[in-house]
Design a protein around this motif. Sequence first.
Motif, short mmCIF file in Angstrom:
data_model
loop_
_atom_site.label_atom_id
_atom_site.label_comp_id
_atom_site.label_asym_id
_atom_site.label_seq_id
_atom_site.Cartn_x
_atom_site.Cartn_y
_atom_site.Cartn_z
N LEU A 1 0.85 -1.18 0.00
CA LEU A 1 0.00 0.00 0.00
C LEU A 1 0.89 1.24 0.00
N HIS A 2 0.62 2.13 -0.93
CA HIS A 2 1.35 3.40 -1.01
C HIS A 2 0.41 4.49 -0.51
N ILE A 3 0.80 5.16 0.58
CA ILE A 3 -0.09 6.03 1.34
C ILE A 3 0.40 7.47 1.27
N CYS A 4 -0.55 8.41 1.19
CA CYS A 4 -0.25 9.83 1.38
C CYS A 4 -0.34 10.12 2.87
N ARG A 5 0.78 10.35 3.52
CA ARG A 5 0.82 10.37 4.98
C ARG A 5 0.21 11.62 5.59
N ASN A 6 -0.05 12.66 4.82
CA ASN A 6 -0.64 13.87 5.41
C ASN A 6 -2.15 13.93 5.23
N ARG A 7 -2.75 12.83 4.81
CA ARG A 7 -4.21 12.79 4.75
C ARG A 7 -4.77 12.33 6.10
N PRO A 8 -6.01 12.71 6.40
CA PRO A 8 -6.58 12.37 7.71
C PRO A 8 -6.71 10.86 7.91
N GLY A 9 -6.50 10.44 9.16
CA GLY A 9 -6.74 9.06 9.54
C GLY A 9 -5.58 8.11 9.37
N VAL A 10 -4.44 8.58 8.82
CA VAL A 10 -3.32 7.67 8.57
C VAL A 10 -2.73 7.17 9.88
N THR B 1 4.30 2.01 2.22
CA THR B 1 5.18 3.14 1.94
C THR B 1 4.36 4.41 2.05
N LEU B 2 4.98 5.45 2.58
CA LEU B 2 4.26 6.69 2.83
C LEU B 2 5.08 7.86 2.31
N ARG B 3 4.39 8.84 1.74
CA ARG B 3 5.06 10.06 1.28
C ARG B 3 4.09 11.21 1.44
N ARG B 4 4.66 12.44 1.41
CA ARG B 4 3.84 13.64 1.45
C ARG B 4 3.75 14.28 0.07
N ASP B 5 4.90 14.56 -0.55
CA ASP B 5 4.93 15.17 -1.89
C ASP B 5 5.01 14.07 -2.95
#
Length: 333
Positions: A48-57, A123-127
């Motif tokens: 799973l590739h996640i946007c870490r600055n979204r709510p609920g992470v 994996t998590l990223r912001r940009d």
Amino acid sequence: MSQTTDAAETETPLLFGRVLDGQGGARPIAWAEALEWQPAAAGEVLWLHICRNRPGVLEWLEGRLHIPEPTAELLVSDQTRPRAFREGETLVGTLRGINFNPGAEPEDMISMQFWCDGRRLVTLRRDPLQIPREVVALLDRGDGPPDAGATITLLAELLIARMSQSIVDMNDVLDVLEHDDPEEHAERMLKRISTIRRNCLGLKRHMAPQHEALEQISRDAPFWFEEHDRREIAESIARLRRYLDDIDISKESALVLQDEIRARSLASSEHATYMLTIVAGIFLPLSFLTGLLGINVGGMPGMQDPDAFWAVVALCGLLFTALIVAFRRLRWL
């Protein structure tokens, strides 16, 4: 199908999800299915590739994956210095890659955190980061990594490989500047060289800790991180070391070129000042003579002689010639 699945996740933290089949291929998985996923066959791995600055992470990491609070906070934090550590049978780390987004400078690094227990990789990223999408493209073609360890290894390898292009670009600019004329473009050249030096310092500052993180992975990764993955990580470490050496060489080359341009500019300025001094030294006696003869008082010789002007011109010419000869003998000219 994959584009439809990825597009449907705009309201969730999921950027994309894949279930690796252990043979180099993968199938897309939606967020709702991923929350309840269990391996249906031997060798399956959930990525799973996640946007870490979204709510609920953070809540999902702690509640669903049962990740300890300090580790979960690290995975979503903006403290992105490269690091890696083992936590039980899981591997946790932060890696950095060069920012190739529009308007970004090479030293503007993008971080990617990851957490993996061998069966699930997050994996998590912001940009926006291009590397995970490249790996997904390989998986969708059936040429991707077969397991979690190979996926982490490939991500690290591609992050490091992107450094090469930036280093090549900087060296190409230095080669062009070496053949440019510093007398005509000194200010522009110095500005570009300063940018290259700043980029080198930024890359070195951000990528040197990544060397330590990869070594930590190679030493302390859990059992599911196989021996061939460790060898691949070792190759990535060696490549990163070479790139760091290349950055040092580029930085030194930029410094030498900058010093040379400044020295040549200073020499040119000093030569101009010297020539002005010589000209002033030549014309100062002549100015004194003509100023003395030009004062408006009685008794000046030659006022009634029509040939006096030419006599003064001849005297000035003789004085000028004598000064030139004297300066040459003194090696001032």
